[in-house]
Design an enzyme around this catalytic site. Structure first.
Site, short mmCIF file in Angstrom:
data_model
loop_
_atom_site.label_atom_id
_atom_site.label_comp_id
_atom_site.label_asym_id
_atom_site.label_seq_id
_atom_site.Cartn_x
_atom_site.Cartn_y
_atom_site.Cartn_z
N ARG A 186 1.04 -0.87 -0.01
CA ARG A 186 0.29 -0.16 -0.04
C ARG A 186 1.11 1.23 -0.52
O ARG A 186 2.26 1.12 0.71
CB ARG A 186 -0.77 0.44 0.95
N GLY A 245 2.56 4.24 -4.64
CA GLY A 245 3.27 4.52 -6.15
C GLY A 245 3.59 3.58 -6.42
O GLY A 245 4.54 3.27 -7.67
N LEU A 246 2.60 2.05 -6.59
CA LEU A 246 3.31 1.04 -7.44
C LEU A 246 1.57 0.31 -8.25
O LEU A 246 1.41 -0.56 -8.59
CB LEU A 246 3.66 0.42 -7.31
N SER A 247 1.00 1.58 -7.89
CA SER A 247 -0.44 1.41 -8.46
C SER A 247 -1.53 0.43 -7.90
O SER A 247 -1.95 -0.02 -8.87
CB SER A 247 -0.58 1.28 -9.96
N GLY A 248 -1.70 -0.34 -6.73
CA GLY A 248 -2.56 -1.42 -6.65
C GLY A 248 -3.92 -1.03 -7.01
O GLY A 248 -4.40 -2.48 -7.38
N ALA A 263 -4.48 -1.61 -10.27
CA ALA A 263 -3.87 -3.32 -10.77
C ALA A 263 -5.53 -4.10 -10.31
O ALA A 263 -5.80 -4.79 -11.44
CB ALA A 263 -3.35 -3.58 -9.84
N ASP A 317 -0.17 4.66 -15.32
CA ASP A 317 -0.66 3.72 -14.38
C ASP A 317 -1.02 2.75 -15.49
O ASP A 317 -1.24 1.39 -15.51
CB ASP A 317 -0.64 3.55 -13.29
#
Length: 355
Positions: free
Chosen positions: A119, A122-125, A128, A171
């Protein structure tokens, strides 16, 4: 003859790394991103009598051991899990099909999800989960051939916009397409087509990369701060800096195609320096700056994967430098992992819809 058992549809969508050019995607710029195999969200769709959105036992907690537990949970996680994301994409998908005269059969389904994307990194959870759910809906209603791949990132973004999530298209493009994608969001294309021009690239062109993130990051949602307003107000510094960030992706595309990794390293560093000069240290946050600096102190190139929370790193000197970086991260309390890049996720039906 026995009745056919209803089959479960399952889709994965991976985390993503903005390699170059972010955050210019929100400003008619250009970016290069790839899907990150280290983490993913999985959505399952099962035909059912009623339409059911199943809460996740961990991410959609509604039962707590105490008031204390509830309050602490809200402070660290906010009010939201994935249920609202699944509901939002159902609504956006339905609306899109209605507006485009795409007929949907009347069957119902149960949607459930799981995710291991950390969470606020900044990995686009969030996107996704939405992307995986959209793929399930496309297959359940058998309309994959009727909704163009280029349009799908916009549907994912619209679902998130309904929930007040502020983000750009890059993203969602990376997650819909998979692999390594060069994206051009020029105003001309966005106005004419309603989407950018997205060009998949060969993932084998990338050098070995690493990911650094903090286990307990601060919120990445504060980042688009005053920059957007200043850009809209015609602030010359922001406009020229953002244009330079977009150019970094253009130069980066050539550098990657030529396997000019020294050039790539310089562009990654420049990308972050420009972001820092536009957003300022208060917005970016001390922890985020330290993640970038940890890598730079051992001579590696580093920048945010998104709006903070995680950093993508390239070690031009190879394994010995990686070892130095691992030691430095351990000391600083950061997690470091080799990046796994996922190849394109598009199947034959998807490819047929591409312009």
């Amino acid at each position: 003859m026995m009745a056919q058992q209803p089959t479960t549809i399952e889709h994965k969508a991976y985390a993503r790394v903005g390699l170059l050019g972010n955050p210019s995607d929100v400003y008619y710029g250009r970016t290069i991103s790839f899907s990150l195999g280290n983490f993913c969200a999985i959505v399952q769709l099962q035909p059912s009598d009623d339409l059911v959105i199943k809460p996740h036992p961990k991410h959609d907690l509604v039962q707590f051991s105490s008031l204390d537990h509830l309050v602490n949970r809200l402070q660290s996680e906010g009010y939201y899990g994935g249920v609202r994301l699944l509901m939002a994409i159902c609504r956006v998908f339905y609306k899109h099909c209605k507006e485009n005269q795409i007929d949907l059969h009347s069957g119902n389904f149960t949607l459930s999800y799981d995710t291991n994307i950390p969470r606020q990194t900044g990995l686009s959870g969030s996107s996704a989960i939405v992307t995986a759910a959209l793929n399930c809906l496309l297959d359940f209603y058998k309309v994959r051939h009727l909704i163009k791949v280029e349009v799908r990132p916009k549907l994912v973004l619209n679902a998130e916009k309904e929930l007040g999530i502020v983000a750009g298209l890059q993203d969602r493009v990376a997650q819909v397409y998979g692999g390594l994608v060069y994206m051009d969001f020029s105003k001309e294309n966005m106005d004419k087509l309603g989407h950018g021009i997205y060009t998949p690239m060969d993932i084998s062109l990338l050098p070995p990369l690493h990911l650094i993130y903090a286990e307990n990051p601060s919120d990445s949602g504060k980042v688009h701060s005053t920059v957007q307003q200043r850009w809209l107000n015609g602030d010359k510094f922001i406009i020229s800096s953002m244009a330079e960030v977009a150019d970094i992706a253009l130069e980066g595309r050539t550098a990657i195609l030529d396997k000019d990794y020294a050039k790539l390293a310089g562009l990654m560093n420049r990308n972050f320096d420009l972001r820092r000069s536009m957003f300022g240290d208060d917005v970016i946050g001390a922890l985020n700056i330290e993640m970038v600096e940890v890598a730079r102190r051992v001579g590696a190139a580093s920048k945010f994967t998104g709006s903070g929370g995680a950093v993508v790193v390239y070690c031009p000197e190879g394994p010995s430098q990686v070892k130095l970086l691992e030691d430095a991260c351990q000391k600083a309390g950061f997690v470091i992992q080799p990046v796994q890049v996922i190849p394109s996720l598009l199947n034959e039906d998807d490819l047929k819809t591409l312009s």
